[in-house]
Structure formats: C-alpha cells, structure tokens
Motif scaffolding. Structure first.
Motif, PDB file in Angstrom:
ATOM      1  N   THR A  10     -16.668   3.530  -4.431  1.00 42.27           N
ATOM      2  CA  THR A  10     -15.557   4.454  -4.211  1.00 42.27           C
ATOM      3  C   THR A  10     -14.256   3.799  -4.622  1.00 42.27           C
ATOM      4  OG1 THR A  10     -14.326   5.706  -2.533  1.00 42.27           O
ATOM      5  CG2 THR A  10     -15.386   3.683  -1.808  1.00 42.27           C
ATOM      6  N   THR A  11     -13.442   4.581  -5.246  1.00 45.74           N
ATOM      7  CA  THR A  11     -12.158   4.052  -5.750  1.00 45.74           C
ATOM      8  C   THR A  11     -11.161   3.791  -4.641  1.00 45.74           C
ATOM      9  OG1 THR A  11     -11.342   6.301  -6.100  1.00 45.74           O
ATOM     10  CG2 THR A  11     -12.443   5.230  -7.953  1.00 45.74           C
ATOM     11  N   SER A  12     -11.374   4.414  -3.390  1.00 45.04           N
ATOM     12  CA  SER A  12     -10.414   4.235  -2.296  1.00 45.04           C
ATOM     13  C   SER A  12     -10.633   2.939  -1.547  1.00 45.04           C
ATOM     14  CB  SER A  12     -10.510   5.422  -1.323  1.00 45.04           C
ATOM     15  OG  SER A  12     -11.796   5.501  -0.754  1.00 45.04           O
ATOM     16  N   ALA A  13     -11.644   2.178  -1.929  1.00 45.24           N
ATOM     17  CA  ALA A  13     -11.905   0.886  -1.268  1.00 45.24           C
ATOM     18  C   ALA A  13     -11.782  -0.226  -2.289  1.00 45.24           C
ATOM     19  CB  ALA A  13     -13.290   0.888  -0.650  1.00 45.24           C
ATOM     20  N   ASN A  14     -10.758  -1.057  -2.113  1.00 41.75           N
ATOM     21  CA  ASN A  14     -10.551  -2.219  -2.973  1.00 41.75           C
ATOM     22  C   ASN A  14      -9.473  -3.081  -2.343  1.00 41.75           C
ATOM     23  OD1 ASN A  14      -7.757  -1.499  -4.325  1.00 41.75           O
ATOM     24  ND2 ASN A  14      -9.018   0.372  -4.517  1.00 41.75           N
ATOM     25  N   PRO A  15      -9.489  -4.337  -2.632  1.00 40.69           N
ATOM     26  CA  PRO A  15      -8.455  -5.207  -2.074  1.00 40.69           C
ATOM     27  C   PRO A  15      -7.072  -4.688  -2.464  1.00 40.69           C
ATOM     28  CG  PRO A  15     -10.211  -6.510  -3.037  1.00 40.69           C
ATOM     29  CD  PRO A  15     -10.463  -5.097  -3.456  1.00 40.69           C
ATOM     30  N   GLY A  16      -6.205  -4.567  -1.491  1.00 38.90           N
ATOM     31  CA  GLY A  16      -4.840  -4.077  -1.751  1.00 38.90           C
ATOM     32  C   GLY A  16      -4.684  -2.588  -1.553  1.00 38.90           C
ATOM     33  N   ALA A  17      -5.815  -1.866  -1.310  1.00 38.69           N
ATOM     34  CA  ALA A  17      -5.711  -0.417  -1.067  1.00 38.69           C
ATOM     35  C   ALA A  17      -5.129  -0.180   0.328  1.00 38.69           C
ATOM     36  CB  ALA A  17      -7.084   0.233  -1.203  1.00 38.69           C
ATOM     37  N   ASP A  18      -4.541   0.993   0.539  1.00 39.75           N
ATOM     38  CA  ASP A  18      -4.002   1.358   1.858  1.00 39.75           C
ATOM     39  C   ASP A  18      -5.142   1.738   2.790  1.00 39.75           C
ATOM     40  OD1 ASP A  18      -1.279   1.040   1.184  1.00 39.75           O
ATOM     41  OD2 ASP A  18      -1.248   3.037   0.255  1.00 39.75           O
ATOM     42  N   GLU A  19      -5.066   1.199   4.000  1.00 37.88           N
ATOM     43  CA  GLU A  19      -6.092   1.532   4.997  1.00 37.88           C
ATOM     44  C   GLU A  19      -5.847   2.947   5.516  1.00 37.88           C
ATOM     45  OE1 GLU A  19      -9.563   0.810   7.062  1.00 37.88           O
ATOM     46  OE2 GLU A  19      -8.616  -0.453   5.557  1.00 37.88           O
ATOM     47  N   LEU A  20      -6.945   3.734   5.620  1.00 35.79           N
ATOM     48  CA  LEU A  20      -6.879   5.105   6.100  1.00 35.79           C
ATOM     49  C   LEU A  20      -7.884   5.292   7.232  1.00 35.79           C
ATOM     50  CD1 LEU A  20      -6.789   6.988   2.668  1.00 35.79           C
ATOM     51  CD2 LEU A  20      -4.832   6.485   4.157  1.00 35.79           C
ATOM     52  N   ASP A  25     -13.650   0.732   5.008  1.00 35.87           N
ATOM     53  CA  ASP A  25     -12.804  -0.469   4.967  1.00 35.87           C
ATOM     54  C   ASP A  25     -12.033  -0.408   3.668  1.00 35.87           C
ATOM     55  OD1 ASP A  25     -11.601  -2.915   5.122  1.00 35.87           O
ATOM     56  OD2 ASP A  25     -13.435  -4.061   4.712  1.00 35.87           O
ATOM     57  N   ASN A  26     -10.965   0.351   3.653  1.00 33.42           N
ATOM     58  CA  ASN A  26     -10.255   0.638   2.416  1.00 33.42           C
ATOM     59  C   ASN A  26      -9.662  -0.613   1.759  1.00 33.42           C
ATOM     60  OD1 ASN A  26      -9.577   3.055   4.514  1.00 33.42           O
ATOM     61  ND2 ASN A  26     -10.072   3.877   2.502  1.00 33.42           N
ATOM     62  N   ASN A  27      -9.123  -1.541   2.558  1.00 36.35           N
ATOM     63  CA  ASN A  27      -8.435  -2.703   1.963  1.00 36.35           C
ATOM     64  C   ASN A  27      -9.319  -3.944   1.916  1.00 36.35           C
ATOM     65  OD1 ASN A  27      -8.560  -3.373   4.623  1.00 36.35           O
ATOM     66  ND2 ASN A  27      -6.320  -3.439   4.952  1.00 36.35           N
ATOM     67  N   CYS A  28     -10.610  -3.738   2.191  1.00 33.69           N
ATOM     68  CA  CYS A  28     -11.595  -4.806   2.044  1.00 33.69           C
ATOM     69  C   CYS A  28     -11.280  -6.043   2.881  1.00 33.69           C
ATOM     70  CB  CYS A  28     -11.763  -5.193   0.559  1.00 33.69           C
ATOM     71  SG  CYS A  28     -12.495  -3.870  -0.437  1.00 33.69           S
TER      72      CYS A  28
END
Length: 396
Positions: A10-20, A25-28
C-alpha cells in the motif's frame, strides 16, 4: 532505491508517511493508530459519567479512552444531573447548561396569574410559570375582571347591573342584595306597633361583618304586614321588594306594594300599589311560563269572614295591573307554596288553610294544579286538615 518500506502492498505505508487512524502502521515505526495520527480525535474528561465532558483534561487518540467523551459542553462535570438538555428544576442550579438557572420551564416551577389591575387577584386566562413570584403576577386565579381594580371575589364595590363588570365575581352582572354591594341585607316588615297596624317596612343595609344600624336603613310603609319577598321583577338587575299588607286599622281591603329597586334605592315615589284583601303572604313564580315572574297574594280574612280569594298578578314587561289577574278561592289561607308537585313542568299552588269560610276550624287546604291554561277552580285538589297554620315542604 531503499529497502525500509514496512508494507510494500500500500502506498499509504512508508517511512515518513503521516500516521492515520486506519489500522495501519503508516509511518513504519512499528506502532498502529498512534496518538499523533493526523485524524486522531480529542476526548474530554467526563468525571460525573453523564456522557458530557469538560475541557479540564483532554486526550488525543484514535479510540475513546475510558472516562472520556467526545462532548465538551458540560457546565458542571462534578454533578451527573447537570448537562445540556437536562431537566431544569427550581434548585438554584443551571441544570441544563443554558447559562440561566431556575427558569420558567423548570419541572417544579409554579403557575402564576397576571394581576393587571393590582387588586391581588389574578386572571386565570393569563399565566406564566416561574420558580419565584414575578412582578405583576399573583398566586390567586379567581379574578373575573382583571381590568377593574374594584372587581374581585367578595368585593363590596357597588354593582351596576349589566355594565359588563361583575364586581364581586359571583357570575352575575346583577345586584343580588338591596344596595348592590354584595352583602346580604335584612328586611323587617312591621305587623303591629302596639297601638296601630300602620307600621313600617325596614330595609337594613349590611355595613360589613354582619353589622346593622339605623344609620343605614330605608323606612317605607307597612299596613299590618305578615309577609314580604324580594326578586328582580322587572329584570333591570335591581332587586325589588314586595310586601303583602293585611290590615290598615280600618280595612282589610288594603293595597300590597311593590317597591322597585334602582341605583337611587327604594322610595314610595317609585312603587306600585296592588289591590289585595287581607293578604298574609306573597309567592313569586313564573306561573304561566312567559319569562316574567308572577305574584300570588295569599288572602286570609276579608273583614267579615274567611271566605277569601287569593289573587294572582301576572307579570310582564310593563309591570303589573288589575287587568291581568286571576282569583282563586282559598278560605282562611295563612300560608302558600309554589312547587311543581306532579312534575309536568308547570308550577302548582298550595294554599294552607286555617279557618273555613264560616270561621270554623276544620277545613281543607287546596292544591291548584298548574297547566298550559293556568290554575283554575276546576283543577284543584282538597287536602283535609285541622287548623293548619304553616306549611313545611321538603324536596326528597
């Protein structure tokens, strides 16, 4: 190219992403739905557990924490009965949190009545509810005329008939006593002075608290009177006084009198003389059902014997006259009664006789039956009796 993505599906989960708050675990950082999530909710402390919180303490997180609520409009978070929309009571507390306490919509608020005229009696049709007595209102709801300060229950202000103001609030815009002040008055008819039968008719006006004196009495004439009564015969709203005269020291053929009530009181100048013979009583009733009261003068003695005739004067808009009368044989009648004894809708006349026409004790009393044709000698019933002085009637 990096290899730090914790969920490459999923594109919404990666280091530096905003947690929602989406369960990912959006920001890994290995934490899911953290308090720092961009869409995390603010929760407010709810000490009293009434589902309404205050801003005293808050928490920001994705799920509701124990002891917190999403609502922050509680105005007293220490009392469970206080919250927006709660029932208001007269207790000095702003229970419903609208910034006002003890309002008129409080469940235990009292009803008060508008007193526009300041007589301490209120208008039952103009009310307000309040926790305390508002200015211009009273607890009494019995005023019938809130635009007149003299009009209230028990008022002794002079009643002016049919003027639209019921001064004593008795339901009648009429005089119910002799001088129209609402207090019961006394009528005394003199039969004998000790030397003559030409006496007086005394109208004593109540001075309040049941007090009477010669300072407030109207004196009219009486001729050996035995009976009187009071009624509004001319339907003008004033009570009229009728006296049945028996003897005037020289004759039993003596006029009985109607003294007409008015704003000016009672006087001989405003009276009507009605020819009667030895009258002992007057009975008032609408015998012919025409809407006007009729007068029946009960006759006892005619000067030579007891073979008397009682006379009925029929009332009308123009008053009473000899041309509208009827006589009935009533030997030695001392008393009378008007009552619909046979329940046919027409009043019947009962005459209680003491003597027979020859002057002997032991005679008949009579019932004259009322009908559409009036009372007549052809429709009467004799009741044997011995020297009957008075009638006593009790409706069962």
């Amino acid at each position: 190219m990096t290899s730090t993505d914790c969920d490459d599906s999923t594109t919404s989960a990666n280091p530096g992403a905003d947690e929602l708050c989406d369960g990912l675990d959006n920001n890994c950082n290995r934490d899911v739905d953290e308090d720092s999530a961009l869409d995390a909710s603010t929760w407010y402390i709810d000490y009293d557990k009434d589902t309404y919180g205050s801003t005293a303490y808050t928490k920001t997180q994705c799920s509701q924490p124990s002891g917190y609520t999403a609502l922050n409009t509680d105005c007293d978070d220490t009392t469970a009965k206080v919250y927006p929309g709660a029932a208001e009571y007269c207790d000095g507390v702003d229970t419903d949190c609208d910034t006002t306490k003890d309002e008129g919509d409080a469940l235990d608020a009292d009803v008060y009545y508008k007193d526009a005229d300041g007589d301490t009696y209120g208008d039952p049709g103009s009310t307000t509810t309040s926790c305390s007595l508002p200015t211009g209102y009273v607890t009494d709801s019995s005023d019938c005329e809130d635009g007149a300060a003299t009009a209230y229950p028990g008022s002794t202000a002079t009643e002016t008939p049919k003027d639209g103001v019921d001064q004593d609030c008795d339901g009648e815009d009429l005089c119910t006593d002799l001088n129209c002040d609402g207090l019961p008055d006394v009528v005394l008819a003199q039969h004998y002075t000790g030397s003559v039968y030409k006496g007086s008719l005394y109208l004593y006006m109540n001075q309040g608290s049941g007090k009477f004196s010669s300072a407030k009495v109207t004196t009219l004439s009486s001729s050996g009177s035995w009976g009187w009564d009071v009624a509004d015969l001319d339907q003008d709203g004033y009570q009229d006084v009728i006296i049945s005269n028996y003897y005037n020291d020289s004759s039993y053929s003596v006029n009985s009198m109607v003294y007409w009530g008015s704003a000016a009181g009672y006087s001989t100048a405003d009276s009507t003389a009605l020819a009667t013979v030895g009258s002992s009583r007057v009975l008032i009733e609408d015998l012919n059902l025409d809407g006007w009261d009729d007068l029946t003068f009960v006759s006892y003695y005619n000067g030579s014997n007891y073979g008397t005739e009682s006379v009925i004067y029929f009332g009308s808009a123009s008053g009473f006259s000899k041309s509208s009368t009827k006589t009935l044989s009533t030997p030695g009648a001392l008393e009378g009664l008007v009552e619909d004894l046979d329940n046919d809708g027409y009043p019947d006349l009962v005459f209680c006789s003491y003597y027979s026409s020859t002057g002997s004790i032991g005679t008949e009393s009579y019932i004259y039956w009322g009908s559409s044709g009036g009372c007549s000698s052809s429709d009467r019933t004799g009741i044997p009796n011995l020297g009957l002085l008075r009638r006593r009637h009790r409706r069962l």
